[in-house]
Scaffold this motif. Structure first.
Motif, mmCIF file in Angstrom:
data_model
loop_
_atom_site.group_PDB
_atom_site.id
_atom_site.type_symbol
_atom_site.label_atom_id
_atom_site.label_comp_id
_atom_site.label_asym_id
_atom_site.label_seq_id
_atom_site.Cartn_x
_atom_site.Cartn_y
_atom_site.Cartn_z
ATOM 1 N N GLU A 124 0.837 -1.207 0.000
ATOM 2 C CA GLU A 124 0.000 0.000 0.000
ATOM 3 C C GLU A 124 0.870 1.255 0.000
ATOM 4 O O GLU A 124 1.891 1.324 0.686
ATOM 5 C CB GLU A 124 -0.889 0.003 1.256
ATOM 6 C CG GLU A 124 -1.885 -1.135 1.325
ATOM 7 C CD GLU A 124 -3.099 -0.924 0.439
ATOM 8 O OE1 GLU A 124 -3.195 0.127 -0.217
ATOM 9 O OE2 GLU A 124 -3.955 -1.844 0.394
ATOM 10 N N ARG B 20 -5.591 -0.249 6.972
ATOM 11 C CA ARG B 20 -4.860 -0.474 5.717
ATOM 12 C C ARG B 20 -3.477 -1.010 6.050
ATOM 13 O O ARG B 20 -2.605 -0.270 6.490
ATOM 14 C CB ARG B 20 -4.769 0.825 4.929
ATOM 15 C CG ARG B 20 -4.344 0.614 3.496
ATOM 16 C CD ARG B 20 -4.391 1.881 2.685
ATOM 17 N NE ARG B 20 -5.737 2.416 2.548
ATOM 18 C CZ ARG B 20 -6.711 1.872 1.826
ATOM 19 N NH1 ARG B 20 -6.470 0.776 1.141
ATOM 20 N NH2 ARG B 20 -7.906 2.413 1.767
ATOM 21 N N MET B 21 -3.295 -2.302 5.858
ATOM 22 C CA MET B 21 -2.031 -2.941 6.224
ATOM 23 C C MET B 21 -1.332 -3.450 4.968
ATOM 24 O O MET B 21 -1.934 -3.552 3.906
ATOM 25 C CB MET B 21 -2.311 -4.124 7.155
ATOM 26 C CG MET B 21 -3.086 -3.745 8.396
ATOM 27 S SD MET B 21 -3.925 -5.165 9.060
ATOM 28 C CE MET B 21 -2.651 -5.843 10.103
ATOM 29 N N GLU C 61 -14.911 1.669 3.472
ATOM 30 C CA GLU C 61 -15.204 0.294 3.039
ATOM 31 C C GLU C 61 -14.793 -0.738 4.084
ATOM 32 O O GLU C 61 -13.679 -0.720 4.595
ATOM 33 C CB GLU C 61 -14.451 0.005 1.735
ATOM 34 C CG GLU C 61 -14.557 -1.457 1.342
ATOM 35 C CD GLU C 61 -13.877 -1.787 0.006
ATOM 36 O OE1 GLU C 61 -13.601 -0.860 -0.779
ATOM 37 O OE2 GLU C 61 -13.636 -2.985 -0.228
ATOM 38 N N LEU C 62 -15.743 -1.632 4.352
ATOM 39 C CA LEU C 62 -15.465 -2.758 5.236
ATOM 40 C C LEU C 62 -15.464 -4.055 4.422
ATOM 41 O O LEU C 62 -14.657 -4.939 4.645
ATOM 42 C CB LEU C 62 -16.543 -2.805 6.332
ATOM 43 C CG LEU C 62 -16.592 -3.999 7.264
ATOM 44 C CD1 LEU C 62 -15.288 -4.172 8.012
ATOM 45 C CD2 LEU C 62 -17.726 -3.813 8.279
ATOM 46 N N SER D 21 -16.137 -10.190 -0.209
ATOM 47 C CA SER D 21 -14.746 -10.118 0.245
ATOM 48 C C SER D 21 -14.616 -9.124 1.396
ATOM 49 O O SER D 21 -14.945 -7.943 1.252
ATOM 50 C CB SER D 21 -13.886 -9.673 -0.931
ATOM 51 O OG SER D 21 -12.575 -9.432 -0.490
ATOM 52 N N GLY E 190 -12.067 -7.921 4.853
ATOM 53 C CA GLY E 190 -10.801 -8.039 5.556
ATOM 54 C C GLY E 190 -11.048 -8.401 7.013
ATOM 55 O O GLY E 190 -11.875 -7.775 7.689
HETATM 56 P P1 ATP Z 1 -9.568 -0.070 -0.523
HETATM 57 O O1 ATP Z 1 -10.397 0.669 -1.549
HETATM 58 O O2 ATP Z 1 -9.849 0.323 0.891
HETATM 59 O O3 ATP Z 1 -8.107 -0.115 -0.860
HETATM 60 P P2 ATP Z 1 -10.137 -2.404 -1.993
HETATM 61 O O4 ATP Z 1 -11.370 -1.996 -2.728
HETATM 62 O O5 ATP Z 1 -8.838 -2.424 -2.707
HETATM 63 O O6 ATP Z 1 -10.019 -1.586 -0.618
HETATM 64 P P3 ATP Z 1 -10.723 -5.168 -2.109
HETATM 65 O O7 ATP Z 1 -9.675 -5.446 -3.108
HETATM 66 O O8 ATP Z 1 -12.151 -5.180 -2.553
HETATM 67 O O9 ATP Z 1 -10.398 -3.808 -1.349
HETATM 68 O O10 ATP Z 1 -10.504 -6.154 -0.879
HETATM 69 C C1 ATP Z 1 -11.581 -6.714 -0.148
HETATM 70 C C2 ATP Z 1 -11.498 -6.379 1.315
HETATM 71 O O11 ATP Z 1 -10.196 -6.654 1.836
HETATM 72 C C3 ATP Z 1 -11.728 -4.906 1.642
HETATM 73 O O12 ATP Z 1 -13.107 -4.620 1.723
HETATM 74 C C4 ATP Z 1 -11.042 -4.771 2.982
HETATM 75 O O13 ATP Z 1 -11.895 -5.190 4.026
HETATM 76 C C5 ATP Z 1 -9.883 -5.733 2.864
HETATM 77 N N1 ATP Z 1 -8.634 -5.023 2.544
HETATM 78 C C6 ATP Z 1 -8.215 -4.626 1.320
HETATM 79 N N2 ATP Z 1 -7.021 -4.032 1.406
HETATM 80 C C7 ATP Z 1 -6.668 -4.054 2.719
HETATM 81 C C8 ATP Z 1 -5.529 -3.610 3.442
HETATM 82 N N3 ATP Z 1 -4.499 -3.033 2.832
HETATM 83 N N4 ATP Z 1 -5.497 -3.796 4.785
HETATM 84 C C9 ATP Z 1 -6.534 -4.404 5.421
HETATM 85 N N5 ATP Z 1 -7.622 -4.852 4.781
HETATM 86 C C10 ATP Z 1 -7.702 -4.687 3.450
#
Ligand code: ATP
Length: 504
Positions: free
Chosen positions: A251, A260-261, A331-332, A373, A375
């Motif tokens: 990230e 965001r990890m 987003e969750l 999906s 996290g």
């Molecule tokens: P964001 O827009 O916040 O980067 P994303 O749309 O890229 O998220 P997805 O690819 O749809 O996320 O991933 C599905 C789920 O995984 C997310 O809804 C979130 O709960 C989790 N997730 C995604 N990236 C991370 C992250 N870097 N750290 C923790 N959880 C994450």
């Protein structure tokens, strides 16, 4: 009352102080956006995973599980589009040298305007009886103006993202007057694309070794096992494959604790359906997943759907379940209708047929897919931050209590002998041994009972069982409830059944 930023800091401090979450490699000053789960954190995390697994796999006769490897053939990521397109637009501020996601800067700007709308509405709610929010949104000039701004920015933003227009994103950031929170200036670089996958080498000799990737999502492990599970499980459409596992993303900006990890865990389910039925199932999963969240007892106003303006080229519907985190709605969970894109791509790149034989129409076809999906860590943050409460009691003292849903609490019961003498610890050990077969139980006999109650409140234990002198006379104990602090006596012999009833 702490403001939201202050509150978030308190939540992070509490997570550390009470053994939920530690920064990774802390004695070496930590590793950015990587965290370890401590003795209480791992229990809460496991309970979240179990709650999801039960709801998805155990309660659905047509969903089965999978545990695929993190390392996968590198062509998978070519086929899925991640090598070419798993990018985020990054932008640097030339004065602070800080790096940002261009899309997040714009989303945060939109959020600020939405916060203003919320404030206007809150004020009006206090002013008027019989307040009609819809009418107010339509008629209050300031709110109408703010809403028009939001709609305009959203439309333009979606178009720029859809067209991958990086220069346009920069122009929009400049036009909106977005400043770097550190330097306060608008001295921005151009926007560039940055691929989020971590690459490494397979094999002991790096020379000539293949580049492989740490998976950025667990979903592809499901797609490449579609045929294995369909055949060996004798599955019939519609059916789902669920998986919980680690994912890795480099990230650009990772500043919001476990939100965001760079290394995190996902709970994903791919639901395979007959082509043409995908939107019906998309709607089903939207409602089913929202209900899963609400069943935890967290009030509905903390959740909202956010339909995507920017649809990935292969998706024909997508929505996020957003949660009200201390830093706003974010987003969750994502629910996506991914058409037959992934399986078709893997057919193309692997040369293997990934088709379902439909006996009803006597035809082979590539199924369509609905994905849910979420996290694990983000879910952890959602329940943890919502549970964190500071209360002032009637006697003026304060207590910090984690009002976790009981089924997620790390420990369900604490067994506490009132004093560490007179045979009470021995009875306490017997009660512990009896309860531990059915529940996660903590035994504690140090410190005054009040302090022990507070410690259990702080880690979210729903019930404390206290052994006192009366126990020796009539084999009853005091049960104290975390949320109400109500106390009542129960016979030791009834404890297991009564606690089970309450925990259900
Ligand atoms: P964001 O827009 O916040 O980067 P994303 O749309 O890229 O998220 P997805 O690819 O749809 O996320 O991933 C599905 C789920 O995984 C997310 O809804 C979130 O709960 C989790 N997730 C995604 N990236 C991370 C992250 N870097 N750290 C923790 N959880 C994450």
């Amino acid at each position: 009352m702490a403001n939201n930023e202050e509150l978030f800091k308190q939540i992070i401090a509490h997570a550390k102080e009470y053994g939920f979450i530690f920064p990774s490699s802390e004695i070496y000053d930590g590793l950015s956006a990587v965290y370890d789960y401590g003795q209480n954190g791992v229990e809460l995390k496991n309970n979240i995973k179990q709650y999801w697994w039960k709801a998805m796999v155990q309660y659905h006769e047509n969903i089965v599980g999978l545990d695929s490897a993190i390392f996968m053939h590198p062509t998978i990521w070519k086929a899925s589009g991640h090598v070419d397109a798993f990018n985020d637009p990054l932008i640097d501020n030339k004065d602070s040298k800080k790096r940002y996601r261009a899309d997040v800067l714009i989303e945060d700007h939109i959020q600020k305007i939405e916060d203003k709308i919320d404030k206007e509405i809150e004020k009006a709610k206090k002013r008027f009886n019989n307040f009609d929010e819809t009418l107010y949104r339509q008629t209050n000039t300031r709110v109408v103006q703010y809403q028009a701004q939001v709609d305009d920015i959203r439309t333009r933003f979606a178009e720029l993202m859809n067209n991958n227009d990086l220069a346009g994103l920069k122009a929009l950031i400049e036009e909106l007057g977005i400043v770097c929170p550190i330097s306060g200036t608008r001295n921005w670089t151009d926007v560039r694309q940055f691929n989020l996958m971590f690459a490494t080498k397979l094999g002991s000799v790096s020379d000539g070794a293949d580049t492989i990737y740490l998976r950025p999502e667990t979903a592809q492990g499901i797609f490449v096992n579609f045929l294995n599970i369909y055949k060996t499980g004798r599955m019939k459409l519609p059916f789902g494959i669920a998986q919980i596992g680690k994912a890795f993303r480099n990230e650009i900006v990772a500043r919001q604790f476990i939100f965001r990890m760079r290394e995190f865990e996902q709970m994903e389910m791919q639901f395979f359906v007959k082509p043409g039925e995908e939107l019906k199932w998309f709607e089903y999963w939207k409602q089913t997943r929202l209900q899963w969240h609400k069943d935890l007892g967290i009030p509905a106003e903390n959740y909202r759907f956010h339909d995507h303006e920017k649809l990935a080229h292969y998706a024909n519907a997508a929505t996020d379940i957003e949660f009200k985190f201390p830093f706003g709605f974010k987003e969750l969970e994502g629910i996506h209708s991914r058409t037959n894109f992934d399986l078709s791509q893997h057919e193309k790149y692997s040369g293997k047929k990934l088709r379902y034989f439909d006996p009803e129409v006597n035809e082979n076809y590539v199924p369509y897919v609905i994905e849910t999906s979420i996290g694990v860590d983000r879910m952890f943050l959602a329940v943890f931050s919502h549970a964190f409460t500071e209360e002032t009691l009637e006697d003026g003292s304060t207590r910090t209590v984690l009002r976790l849903p009981a089924k997620l609490a790390p420990y369900k019961v604490a067994v506490l002998p009132l004093v560490k003498k007179d045979g009470l610890p021995e009875i306490g050990q017997e009660v512990f041994d009896m309860l531990k077969k059915d529940f996660m139980v903590q035994y504690e006999d140090k410190d005054a009972i009040g302090r022990r109650y507070r410690r259990q409140d702080a880690i979210g234990t729903p019930f404390c069982v206290t052994i006192d002198n009366q126990t020796k006379e009539d084999n009853t104990v005091t049960v104290r409830e975390r949320d109400t602090m109500a106390q009542y006596r129960l016979p030791i012999a009834d404890l297991t059944v009564e606690l089970m009833k309450k925990l259900r």
